[in-house]
Design an enzyme around this catalytic site. Structure first.
Site, PDB file in Angstrom:
ATOM      1  N   GLY A  13       0.772  -1.237   0.000  1.00  0.00           N
ATOM      2  CA  GLY A  13       0.000   0.000   0.000  1.00  0.00           C
ATOM      3  C   GLY A  13       0.801   1.282   0.000  1.00  0.00           C
ATOM      4  O   GLY A  13       0.324   2.303   0.489  1.00  0.00           O
ATOM      5  N   MET A  92      -4.011  -6.676  -7.133  1.00  0.00           N
ATOM      6  CA  MET A  92      -3.429  -7.748  -7.943  1.00  0.00           C
ATOM      7  C   MET A  92      -4.471  -8.731  -8.502  1.00  0.00           C
ATOM      8  O   MET A  92      -4.124  -9.856  -8.836  1.00  0.00           O
ATOM      9  CB  MET A  92      -2.362  -8.495  -7.136  1.00  0.00           C
ATOM     10  CG  MET A  92      -1.209  -7.616  -6.708  1.00  0.00           C
ATOM     11  SD  MET A  92      -0.419  -6.778  -8.100  1.00  0.00           S
ATOM     12  CE  MET A  92       0.901  -5.901  -7.268  1.00  0.00           C
ATOM     13  N   LEU A  95      -9.997  -7.717 -13.154  1.00  0.00           N
ATOM     14  CA  LEU A  95     -11.447  -7.523 -13.089  1.00  0.00           C
ATOM     15  C   LEU A  95     -12.030  -7.788 -14.467  1.00  0.00           C
ATOM     16  O   LEU A  95     -11.490  -7.312 -15.473  1.00  0.00           O
ATOM     17  CB  LEU A  95     -11.751  -6.095 -12.621  1.00  0.00           C
ATOM     18  CG  LEU A  95     -11.292  -5.808 -11.181  1.00  0.00           C
ATOM     19  CD1 LEU A  95     -11.232  -4.318 -10.908  1.00  0.00           C
ATOM     20  CD2 LEU A  95     -12.191  -6.517 -10.169  1.00  0.00           C
ATOM     21  N   ASN A 109      -5.991   2.966 -12.804  1.00  0.00           N
ATOM     22  CA  ASN A 109      -4.993   2.004 -12.317  1.00  0.00           C
ATOM     23  C   ASN A 109      -3.602   2.593 -12.490  1.00  0.00           C
ATOM     24  O   ASN A 109      -3.350   3.323 -13.443  1.00  0.00           O
ATOM     25  CB  ASN A 109      -5.097   0.713 -13.148  1.00  0.00           C
ATOM     26  CG  ASN A 109      -4.055  -0.326 -12.759  1.00  0.00           C
ATOM     27  OD1 ASN A 109      -3.856  -0.625 -11.581  1.00  0.00           O
ATOM     28  ND2 ASN A 109      -3.366  -0.874 -13.750  1.00  0.00           N
ATOM     29  N   HIS A 111       0.252   1.475 -13.214  1.00  0.00           N
ATOM     30  CA  HIS A 111       1.025   0.329 -13.696  1.00  0.00           C
ATOM     31  C   HIS A 111       2.505   0.724 -13.749  1.00  0.00           C
ATOM     32  O   HIS A 111       2.829   1.811 -14.242  1.00  0.00           O
ATOM     33  CB  HIS A 111       0.533  -0.100 -15.084  1.00  0.00           C
ATOM     34  CG  HIS A 111       1.270  -1.294 -15.587  1.00  0.00           C
ATOM     35  ND1 HIS A 111       1.005  -2.570 -15.137  1.00  0.00           N
ATOM     36  CD2 HIS A 111       2.304  -1.399 -16.467  1.00  0.00           C
ATOM     37  CE1 HIS A 111       1.840  -3.413 -15.728  1.00  0.00           C
ATOM     38  NE2 HIS A 111       2.633  -2.733 -16.532  1.00  0.00           N
TER      39      HIS A 111
HETATM   40  C1  GAR Z   1       3.198  -1.015  -7.527  1.00  0.00           C
HETATM   41  O1  GAR Z   1       4.457  -0.950  -8.143  1.00  0.00           O
HETATM   42  C2  GAR Z   1       2.088  -1.024  -8.563  1.00  0.00           C
HETATM   43  O2  GAR Z   1       2.345  -0.199  -9.654  1.00  0.00           O
HETATM   44  C3  GAR Z   1       2.110  -2.459  -8.972  1.00  0.00           C
HETATM   45  O3  GAR Z   1       2.318  -3.179  -7.776  1.00  0.00           O
HETATM   46  C4  GAR Z   1       3.008  -2.357  -6.825  1.00  0.00           C
HETATM   47  C5  GAR Z   1       2.155  -2.254  -5.575  1.00  0.00           C
HETATM   48  O4  GAR Z   1       2.799  -1.561  -4.560  1.00  0.00           O
HETATM   49  N1  GAR Z   1       0.867  -2.802  -9.615  1.00  0.00           N
HETATM   50  C6  GAR Z   1       0.794  -3.642 -10.638  1.00  0.00           C
HETATM   51  O5  GAR Z   1       1.736  -4.252 -11.068  1.00  0.00           O
HETATM   52  C7  GAR Z   1      -0.602  -3.821 -11.207  1.00  0.00           C
HETATM   53  N2  GAR Z   1      -0.525  -4.336 -12.530  1.00  0.00           N
HETATM   54  P1  GAR Z   1       2.049  -0.905  -3.310  1.00  0.00           P
HETATM   55  O6  GAR Z   1       1.100  -1.950  -2.726  1.00  0.00           O
HETATM   56  O7  GAR Z   1       3.164  -0.579  -2.349  1.00  0.00           O
HETATM   57  O8  GAR Z   1       1.317   0.324  -3.787  1.00  0.00           O
END
Ligand code: GAR
Length: 204
Positions: A13, A92, A95, A109, A111
């Site tokens: 998060g 993760m 949807l 979102n 990415h």
């Molecule tokens: C982040 O780097 C986000 O961009 C990625 O997961 C990490 C979550 O970190 N999301 C994806 O890869 C979605 N396709 P966080 O929980 O510390 O925000």
């Protein structure tokens, strides 16, 4: 009227934290983070939300017998809380179109790459940075986009580039992309979209 925001999370998060801090600092001023939903009951993101006094909910995918049941539960909580804008911040779960078509231009979102590179099915979290390093690109970054039925395929709102440095590992690169790109563009995109939605709500 402020746009009511729900942030969907699965893990640490840090992007949620960036949104919470941006709201406190007045970077997000057209919306309020009203709810945080996690699919994972152990997500540290839930603690971050609670510390900030934000309401939380858990919709555990593992306790649902189908994708349809999982998504219906999400819809129920979102509707109960009159949510206008959904932000996927390290969420993760994919949807389905059944869910995304209910919220056109109302889901965004973040990415961790410059879409259309290193995105789509299988590209999430650290895997994205592993792929960027093994391809040998010299520049990567992050993208905030609207969510539609194509994974990572919706309209792009903001992007920010980050240079690869010699000796980078997936972990060091992930951290630099978060600090220099994700935590900056996600709050800015949240404000852009919240502002548009707040204006539309006032016209109605
Ligand atoms: C982040 O780097 C986000 O961009 C990625 O997961 C990490 C979550 O970190 N999301 C994806 O890869 C979605 N396709 P966080 O929980 O510390 O925000």
């Amino acid at each position: 009227m402020l746009t009511r925001i729900c942030v969907l999370v699965s893990g640490g998060g840090t992007n949620l934290q960036a949104l919470i801090d941006a709201q406190k600092d007045g970077i997000i001023k057209s919306g309020e983070i009203s709810l945080v939903i996690s699919n994972n009951p152990d997500a540290y993101a839930l603690e971050r939300a609670q510390k900030a006094g934000i309401q939380t909910a858990v919709v555990n995918k593992k306790e649902c017998s189908s994708q349809a049941e999982f998504e219906q539960k999400l819809v129920d909580v979102l509707t109960e809380n009159k949510i206008d804008l959904i932000i996927l911040a390290g969420f993760m779960c994919i949807l389905s179109e059944n869910f995304t078509s209910r919220y056109p231009k109302r889901i965004i979102n973040v990415h961790p790459s410059l879409i259309p590179s290193f995105c789509g099915k299988g590209f999430y979290g650290l895997h994205v940075h592993e792929a960027a390093l093994s391809y040998g690109v010299k520049v990567t970054g992050a993208t905030v986009h609207f969510v539609n039925e194509i994974p990572d395929g919706g309209e792009i709102i903001l992007q920010k580039a980050v240079e690869i440095e010699e000796g980078d590992t997936p972990e060091t690169l992930q951290r630099r992309v978060m600090e220099n790109a994700e935590w900056k563009i996600l709050p800015r995109a949240a404000e852009i979209v919240s502002k548009e939605m707040a204006m539309r709500k006032e016209e109605e």
